[in-house]
Structures are given as structure tokens and as C-alpha cells.
Design an enzyme around this catalytic site. Structure first.
Site, short mmCIF file in Angstrom:
data_model
loop_
_atom_site.label_atom_id
_atom_site.label_comp_id
_atom_site.label_asym_id
_atom_site.label_seq_id
_atom_site.Cartn_x
_atom_site.Cartn_y
_atom_site.Cartn_z
N LYS A 10 0.94 -1.14 0.14
CA LYS A 10 0.02 -0.04 0.09
C LYS A 10 0.67 1.41 0.13
CE LYS A 10 -3.93 -2.36 2.07
NZ LYS A 10 -5.17 -2.16 2.96
N TYR A 50 -11.95 -1.62 -4.61
CA TYR A 50 -12.82 -1.83 -3.39
C TYR A 50 -14.00 -1.63 -3.17
CZ TYR A 50 -8.19 -2.24 -0.96
OH TYR A 50 -6.89 -3.01 -0.40
N PHE A 58 -15.74 3.56 6.33
CA PHE A 58 -14.37 3.53 6.13
C PHE A 58 -13.96 3.90 4.61
CE2 PHE A 58 -14.42 -0.90 6.75
CZ PHE A 58 -13.79 -1.49 5.78
N ARG A 86 -2.76 -14.92 3.47
CA ARG A 86 -3.79 -14.15 4.81
C ARG A 86 -2.85 -14.43 6.24
NH1 ARG A 86 -7.70 -11.26 2.96
NH2 ARG A 86 -8.95 -11.34 5.15
N THR A 92 -5.83 -7.79 9.94
CA THR A 92 -6.23 -6.36 9.25
C THR A 92 -5.69 -5.39 10.14
OG1 THR A 92 -8.26 -7.65 8.42
CG2 THR A 92 -7.98 -4.89 8.28
N ARG A 103 1.87 -7.18 8.40
CA ARG A 103 1.45 -5.96 9.00
C ARG A 103 1.58 -5.73 10.19
NH1 ARG A 103 -4.48 -7.96 6.65
NH2 ARG A 103 -4.46 -6.54 4.74
N ASN A 113 -2.31 -0.58 6.62
CA ASN A 113 -1.67 -1.95 6.95
C ASN A 113 -0.95 -2.55 6.09
OD1 ASN A 113 -3.76 -2.49 5.19
ND2 ASN A 113 -5.06 -3.84 6.49
N HIS A 116 -2.36 -5.73 1.06
CA HIS A 116 -3.60 -6.25 0.61
C HIS A 116 -3.36 -7.69 0.44
CE1 HIS A 116 -7.41 -6.95 -1.40
NE2 HIS A 116 -6.45 -7.75 -2.40
N GLU A 127 -8.82 -10.04 -9.02
CA GLU A 127 -8.17 -8.85 -8.86
C GLU A 127 -6.56 -8.79 -9.62
OE1 GLU A 127 -9.62 -8.76 -4.20
OE2 GLU A 127 -7.51 -9.30 -4.38
P1 ATP Z 1 -7.37 -6.43 2.31
O1 ATP Z 1 -8.48 -6.60 1.58
O2 ATP Z 1 -6.76 -5.01 2.13
O3 ATP Z 1 -6.28 -7.47 2.36
P2 ATP Z 1 -8.48 -7.48 4.79
O4 ATP Z 1 -9.10 -8.33 3.97
O5 ATP Z 1 -7.71 -8.06 6.02
O6 ATP Z 1 -7.74 -6.25 3.73
P3 ATP Z 1 -10.92 -6.03 4.48
O7 ATP Z 1 -12.24 -6.18 5.58
O8 ATP Z 1 -11.08 -6.67 3.25
O9 ATP Z 1 -9.72 -6.40 5.31
O10 ATP Z 1 -10.62 -4.18 4.46
C1 ATP Z 1 -10.09 -3.88 3.25
C2 ATP Z 1 -9.35 -2.77 3.76
O11 ATP Z 1 -10.08 -1.51 4.34
C3 ATP Z 1 -8.24 -3.17 4.90
O12 ATP Z 1 -7.07 -3.82 4.45
C4 ATP Z 1 -8.09 -1.97 5.58
O13 ATP Z 1 -6.88 -0.97 5.03
C5 ATP Z 1 -9.06 -1.03 5.37
N1 ATP Z 1 -10.25 -1.20 6.38
C6 ATP Z 1 -10.94 -2.22 7.11
N2 ATP Z 1 -11.33 -2.00 8.17
C7 ATP Z 1 -11.17 -0.72 8.50
C8 ATP Z 1 -11.58 0.20 9.51
N3 ATP Z 1 -12.35 -0.22 10.62
N4 ATP Z 1 -11.11 1.43 9.47
C9 ATP Z 1 -10.16 1.90 8.39
N5 ATP Z 1 -9.88 1.21 7.37
C10 ATP Z 1 -10.37 -0.19 7.58
MG MG Z 2 -10.09 -7.97 2.00
#
Ligand code: ATP
Ligand code: MG
Length: 138
Positions: A10, A50, A58, A86, A92, A103, A113, A116, A127
Site C-alpha cells: 500500500k 474496493y 471507511f 493471509r 487486518t 502487517r 496496514n 492487501h 484482482e
Molecule cells: P485487504 O482486503 O486489504 O487484504 P482485509 O481483507 O484484511 O484487508 P477488509 O475487511 O477486506 O480487510 O478491508 C479492506 C481494507 O480496508 C483493509 O485492509 C483496511 O486497509 C481497510 N479497513 C478495514 N477495516 C477498517 C476500519 N475499521 N477502519 C479503516 N480502514 C479499514
Molecule cells: Mg479484504
């Protein structure tokens, strides 16, 4: 179960100079890099990537931050790649991520974080296709 996943380093992690260290960790974790690209997403592209999160509180912050600077996108190969990656990157929220995970080491907040990782085989393909032509895959 497929052997392919998709990742992005990121913008904040790239800006902070962690690209090399994160790619080294990816290799050390046994993930083979099948495609690699540095680019900056427009707000529209980040929003499209996204789109599943568009109803989440968010979403605006996420789109802003993902389009704020260059990212590094990659397709990775390993057995059971989606779940293995993962597990490897950690939770996350970096504060809750496993010790020594990408992370935990390089994430600054739940939004920034560091990386992705795809959440399913189906999304890994979607993707990967979003970023890479077949000619750019090895
Ligand atoms: P990613 O999809 O980026 O691999 P993830 O699958 O662990 O992460 P998701 O629930 O898909 O988590 O959320 C996508 C992205 O949105 C997260 O990586 C994070 O950057 C952001 N995000 C998720 N939850 C929050 C939150 N509560 N506040 C701010 N940003 C968030
Ligand atoms: Mg995700």
C-alpha cells in the site's frame, strides 16, 4: 483451492521505503513472484478495486489512501496461496497481527496496514486480472 493470490504493497508502506523489505519477506515466506508492477491508482480505480466495501464507513478514507501514492502490485504463487498469504501477513489491524507478520512489522494503522491480500480464489483471479495482462505474467 488455488495456488495463486494477489497482493499490493500500500502507498504508505511504499512511501516509507518498505518495498524491498516486504518483497524479501514475501520471498522468504515461500511465495514465488509471478508478476510485479509499480503504479499509482486513480481515485476511480481504487474505488472500483474496493467496490465491495462501498457501503462501509471507511470506504472514502480507503479510496483516498489507496490512491495517495504509488503501490506495488504482485501475483504470488504458493500451495493454498490465498490462505497461506493471509496467515503470513497477519490480521487486518496491525496492532492485532501476529508477531513477525508483514502487517505487524510494517503496518501503521488499520487503514495503512502495509499490504492487501486476496480473500478467496475467485477474488485472486479478479484482482490479478485488474492489474496484469497475460503477457506480464511469468
Ligand atoms: P485487504 O482486503 O486489504 O487484504 P482485509 O481483507 O484484511 O484487508 P477488509 O475487511 O477486506 O480487510 O478491508 C479492506 C481494507 O480496508 C483493509 O485492509 C483496511 O486497509 C481497510 N479497513 C478495514 N477495516 C477498517 C476500519 N475499521 N477502519 C479503516 N480502514 C479499514
Ligand atoms: Mg479484504
Amino acid at each position: 483451492m488455488s495456488n495463486i493470490t494477489f497482493t499490493m504493497i500500500k502507498p504508505a508502506a511504499v512511501a516509507d521505503g518498505h518495498t524491498g523489505a516486504i518483497l524479501a519477506m514475501i520471498s522468504d515466506g515461500g511465495f514465488k513472484i509471478k508478476a510485479l508492477r509499480m503504479l499509482q491508482l486513480s481515485q476511480a480505480e481504487a474505488g472500483a478495486f474496493y467496490a465491495v466495501h462501498r457501503e462501509r464507513p471507511f470506504y472514502t478514507e480507503l479510496v483516498e489512501s489507496m490512491s495517495s501514492g504509488p503501490i506495488v502490485a504482485a501475483i504470488l504463487e504458493k500451495e493454498d496461496a490465498v490462505q497461506a498469504y493471509r496467515d503470513y501477513i497477519g490480521a487486518t489491524n496491525p496492532a492485532e497481527a501476529r508477531e513477525d507478520s508483514i502487517r505487524k512489522l510494517y503496518g501503521k494503522s488499520i487503514g495503512d496496514n502495509a499490504v492487501h491480500g486476496s480473500d478467496s480464489d475467485e477474488n485472486a483471479i479478479i484482482e490479478s486480472n485488474f492489474f496484469f495482462n497475460t503477457m506480464d505474467r511469468f
